[in-house]
Write an enzyme that holds these catalytic residues in place. Structure first.
Site, PDB file in Angstrom:
ATOM      1  CD  GLN A 322      23.123 -41.511  59.239  1.00 38.52           C
ATOM      2  OE1 GLN A 322      23.201 -40.305  59.182  1.00 38.52           O
ATOM      3  NE2 GLN A 322      23.214 -42.187  60.361  1.00 38.52           N
ATOM      4  CG  ASP A 357      30.459 -44.328  62.282  1.00 45.66           C
ATOM      5  OD1 ASP A 357      30.621 -43.086  62.136  1.00 45.66           O
ATOM      6  OD2 ASP A 357      29.701 -44.819  63.139  1.00 45.66           O
ATOM      7  CG  ASP A 393      18.743 -40.136  62.117  1.00 41.14           C
ATOM      8  OD1 ASP A 393      18.598 -40.287  63.345  1.00 41.14           O
ATOM      9  OD2 ASP A 393      19.822 -39.790  61.585  1.00 41.14           O
ATOM     10  CD  GLU A 422      16.870 -37.007  65.279  1.00 38.10           C
ATOM     11  OE1 GLU A 422      17.606 -37.013  66.248  1.00 38.10           O
ATOM     12  OE2 GLU A 422      17.297 -36.977  64.095  1.00 38.10           O
ATOM     13  CE  LYS A 535      23.988 -42.175  70.720  1.00 39.06           C
ATOM     14  NZ  LYS A 535      24.239 -40.879  70.056  1.00 39.06           N
ATOM     15  CE1 TYR A 536      28.051 -44.711  69.003  1.00 40.15           C
ATOM     16  CE2 TYR A 536      27.653 -43.892  71.239  1.00 40.15           C
ATOM     17  CZ  TYR A 536      27.776 -43.665  69.883  1.00 40.15           C
ATOM     18  OH  TYR A 536      27.624 -42.412  69.381  1.00 40.15           O
TER      19      TYR A 536
END
Lengths: 670, 670
Positions: A322, A357, A393, A422, A535-536
């Site tokens: 992605q 995003d 992913d 995953e 993650k952020y």
């Protein structure tokens, strides 16, 4: 002279139709979708093959499992043994990663049929002089293909059977020596060969057994708060190796998009210094073949991989197909994305949710061939840089035919590549990814919490056809999933779930250091997302924080390495534990696993209640090991070193979670 | 413009590889051995097909079951419906005997995916103006292939969706009319087609539903004691038709060997006037294509067959591929037999038993092609003389590849030929014969006597994959088998076993008049063979002998004919009957069967105890018929005409075996 006395020895496997090939071979297992997909095993392992084999009438049948590595012309053979109800079984051992082919050959053995009849006639006192003549013809039929020495012996047997010395001829005809000789030279003139050559994929050992440790490199800056680098992470390696992990898995290491970047706690607007989610891949610095500059260079990544290898650790990369809106492909390959009528590119949606995003790739693009080639080349790029293991992913949101093609074609040149899917999705999709070639699959373990759920799930994984092709990987947590069970912060719960993951499945993993530090605060009550998710943002972890469970993890990983019984998943038996006579215990769970040769037997007893001691009576299945019900034996708790003498199948067990919520017993039956 | 807006309508089924065919179709059922063997249905029946169907991501999927009779170029289509867990289902109806092919096509429906997203966004109050533009493009994509009228409607929809009238555009986009139109013109540009065309064999109705009556023609001489003829047997036909049988099955009608002929009660030496076993086939008068002269001529046989047909009865012949030593083949085709070293021909053996009056055929003969052709020609010979149904003797002692070839090639020209396999052997062999093409199979029913045994056996037959290809035929007795249960001579036992056979299985049969006259004396205590077996002598039967159960048989056969629920085997549910609360009754057995449209529902309650009245509480599964648990309904006992009003699911039942050991209720739910 009847054809039964003619002889043609065929050592090759022919599929030419001959109506005299009377033996039926069917229901071969493993056989996935008629042979379209492959069973799996690992380097140095084996494959057990079963088939229904029978013939019309009363002939005695013999069967061989035939196998060969890809590229070999010659078939190797193992005799198959009947296991009841016309089912036969044999196993073969495999070598290095690659493909092995296998099939089954079977034939009526007229000599053995004759011998069986002779024995019955002799028992019934019938005249067998003519039968001995018939038998002699079978023996003579074998001489032309026998070794010189054996041919001589066979001729002597035949002469005796032709003679008037009935008594000795009978003894010879029924004797072991003649059978042994005749079995060396089987008459396969009318042998049947199963009509398919099936395939098993042999993978590297870590596809079958490994402990995974996931961490975010950017949180490991030497100067606290500064973006971590690969060089910083090299410092971390001895700690991870010391805990006994085999695989380090890094979330995406690529440049992170700026457009619509997510802020802390998944907020829609990022602050200027927010690092963004590393799954928003690509910006002006590059895409899936580039490294985020703040992590370092590709060369530094390679050095990190090399250091890890020296410690026996493989580095696994996260492949997430992605793009951030800044990914170079958006300009270079606009045809790989969907475009909206207003000329803007289509971002990911799960209406009414919007993931602005992230751009999904359009697998229905007319340019799909070039897309496939580019996607595959990403794996090859990182393989060239020393990576052999990939965690993919959300593979279930990419076209299944792509995975089938990509994994097979990558493995042609790189048979030691491991792919972990995953895919937290519906059962049929997960199974299909595994059939399509994925080495391992994330699983529902995270949401199987009570005794019934766990036992049912393991039974499905290890007893259904899934066992041939889907290897589960058990994760108690991931950066996306903090199960509600952990929200209380009870340290013992973290140990319980780790013991379960590490002993139920030969493959398991954790997202650390969040796990060993017992991080447990969700972003909101009842949510499975971590508060202040890594993650952020860049985190700072104090690895020695009090209450951490690093010692327990280290011990359990060592037990896994020392006990082959825990290095496989499918051979598991759940045991009866009663709280009172006839009353199954709801919180104590017991299971036994063993190595292929029964040389290593591990019995795990877990207390699913983190708060209170539980006890009960456990029935150890002595019959599985061909021991009497009153057998005396010893068990040693590998967690504490305590040793117990057990008498017979029923034994008292108690588990005090305040000390350790499980026993991992090594069982010494003799 | 992205390819998603391009459109190519493909009505043919293509198997060309295109990576954009994203929908997975797998686990299609029925599919036997990867399509190598065929499922079965009957003329005028249907076939239900299921498959796992799913796509990556969140697209909405549509699927069609495609089918065509052999010879037709065009595929017909039925929409498939999801039934949960990514499984889909549809059925199609079949016509006359022959083959039908079927496969599955499925595709992501981008319009429906779009519609689903639109609905969620509207619910969430999001701006959907751009979405409506996207939707308009899907609608415009359908216009080129739509009928003129529909194209006009579609254009109006598209224009509205392009307009500023968001409110009406949303209403149109979410409305039923647009879905209806769009479903007429699906975009199958990237449809997946299952990679096999599977086949179902459609047989004549009597392959699926029929009552068989076996008798020995030679016992029906008009002058008592004289060898009966086909002409004599014509007299018998109205009686058999009156009892409601559909198929008359005659043991072999060929010349009987003299050599080693068996005498009465299977004695090794026959008296001069002993007729011999009709399974010792062949003498100087001919073999398998000849008629035993004492029975009459082939023309008289044909007249007998014609008379039977007029009464709706088919005549089935017994095909036993074995020879008496006098069979012409022994001289004409010595290569089809095994020869012993002393130059004598090998007779049948099951050491230490010897069957010297019977020669087995050697299916490993080098001349196997000519043998196969000759064996097949025997079927064709009798087909030419009006026979469509064959009961094949011991097919499991002849080569399986022969049956596969013979049945398939006979059916090419004669698709209405029915084959019943008389194979009392191991389960895997019986299943293989059914897969190889046999229409029906003798079964273990004869030895399934108590409630558990019967329910387990029926569950296996009707719920395992066997249901797709193995149709059981239930025989309470045969000339070879007088089960110990009958040895007491209790007339009620004969009725019980007949009710079970006739209502559990749509195909059943009996060896008469031994059965209806309750013949029950075994040749020795504990043996299953009849004393003075008709296999070795001519019998005289008094059909009106007191105690016969002809009236009961007649009644039950009529009930079978009047109730479609009993004309099928696989849709059966066993019911709970309690003797006391929570205590399952061991002797009362209940089961419900229904026609495909639920229009006919039959509930059978059998008392397995022939000696005493049994009662209990039966739970009728109202939920199967979507009725509430307290539903009020009526049942009528078709055996007595008695009618009962039942309230709710639990109801009292009692069965007095001295009156009738069973109820056969027609259930009237509304």
């Amino acid at each position: 002279m009847n054809t039964v006395f003619l002889r043609k020895v065929s050592s090759s496997i022919s599929r030419e139709f001959d109506g005299r090939q009377r033996v039926v071979i069917e229901n071969v297992s493993p056989e996935l979708d008629g042979g379209k997909y492959h069973a799996k095993t690992v380097e140095g392992g084996s494959l057990a093959v079963e088939a229904d084999i029978f013939v019309d009438g009363a002939d005695t049948v013999r069967a061989e499992l035939c196998y060969r590595p890809e590229g070999a012309d010659e078939w190797q053979r193992v005799p198959m043994e009947p296991i009841g109800n016309d089912r036969w079984k044999a196993s073969f051992s495999v070598g290095t990663p690659g493909k092995y082919f296998y099939t089954v050959e079977a034939w009526p053995d007229h000599f053995l049929t004759w011998k069986k009849g002779l024995a019955k006639k002799v028992d019934a006192g019938q005249d067998v002089s003519l039968d001995l003549q018939t038998g002699a013809l079978f023996v003579e039929g074998a001489t032309p293909v026998a070794s010189k020495a054996d041919a001589g012996k066979l001729k002597k047997f035949a002469a005796l059977m032709h003679s008037d010395d009935i008594q000795n001829a009978v003894a010879a005809g029924l004797g072991e020596e003649l059978v042994r000789l005749m079995e060396l030279y089987p008459d396969k003139a009318h042998a049947s060969v199963y009509d398919k050559q099936l395939c098993v994929t042999v993978e590297q050992r870590k596809a079958g057994f490994g402990a995974w440790y996931e961490f975010f490199p950017r949180s490991w800056g030497e100067v606290p708060g500064r973006h971590g680098t690969f060089n910083d992470c090299r410092r971390l390696l001895p700690m991870v190796a010391g805990m006994g992990f085999d695989i380090i898995y890094l979330p995406p290491i690529h440049p992170i998009g700026y457009a619509k970047r997510k802020g802390r706690n998944n907020s829609l607007s990022a602050a200027p210094d927010d690092p963004g989610s590393c799954w928003a891949i690509g910006n002006r610095d590059g895409g899936h073949k580039a490294v985020h500059p703040e992590l370092g260079t590709i060369e530094e990544f390679e050095e990190f991989v090399g250091d890890a290898e020296c410690l026996g650790i493989s580095v696994a990369l996260d492949i997430a197909f992605q793009c951030s809106p800044d990914h170079p492909w958006v300009q270079e390959h606009p045809q790989w994305f969907k475009w909206r009528p207003d000329g803007t590119v289509q971002f990911a949606e799960n209406p009414p949710k919007r993931y602005e995003d992230i751009l999904p790739i359009d697998f229905e693009t007319a340019d799909w061939q070039n897309l496939w080639i580019e996607l595959k080349s990403i794996f090859l790029f990182w393989i060239d840089r020393g990576v052999k293991i990939f965690r993919v992913d959300n593979p279930h949101t990419k076209a299944f035919p792509f995975w089938e093609w990509a994994i097979a074609s990558i493995r042609e040149d790189h048979p030691d590549t491991v792919f972990l899917a995953e895919a937290f999705t519906r059962p049929k999709l997960m199974a299909r990814l595994a059939k399509a070639g994925y080495s391992q699959s994330y699983s529902y373990f995270t949401w199987r919490n009570n005794k019934n759920e766990l036992q049912e799930y393991l039974t499905e994984l290890t007893s259904s056809p899934l066992k041939h092709f889907m290897r589960p990987n058990f994760w108690p947590n991931t950066p996306d999933i903090l199960h509600e069970e952990f929200h209380s912060g009870n340290r013992t719960t973290f140990i319980i779930r780790m013991v379960l993951a590490a002993t139920l499945s030969s493959n398991y993993g954790m997202y650390g250091p969040a796990y060993e530090l017992c991080e447990h605060v969700p972003v909101a009550e009842g949510k499975e997302e971590y508060l202040d998710s890594e993650k952020y943002e860049i985190k700072q972890w104090d690895l020695d924080r009090p209450g951490n469970i690093r010692a327990e993890i280290t011990r359990i990983n060592r037990i896994r390495k020392e006990n082959p019984a825990l290095q496989q998943t499918n051979d598991i038996a759940f045991l009866r534990i009663d709280s009172a006579p006839g009353q199954e215990h709801g919180l104590l769970m017991g299971y036994v696993k063993r190595s292929e040769d029964d040389g290593n037997i591990i019995l795990v007893v877990v207390n699913l209640d983190p708060n209170a001691m539980q006890n009960g009576w456990l029935r150890f299945p002595l019959e599985m090991f061909r021991k009497p019900h009153d057998h005396h034996f010893a068990v040693e708790d590998l967690l504490t070193g305590n040793r117990y003498e057990w008498n017979g199948e029923w034994n008292y067990v108690e588990v005090n979670p305040h000390a350790m919520p499980a026993h991992i017993f090594r069982v010494m039956l003799s």
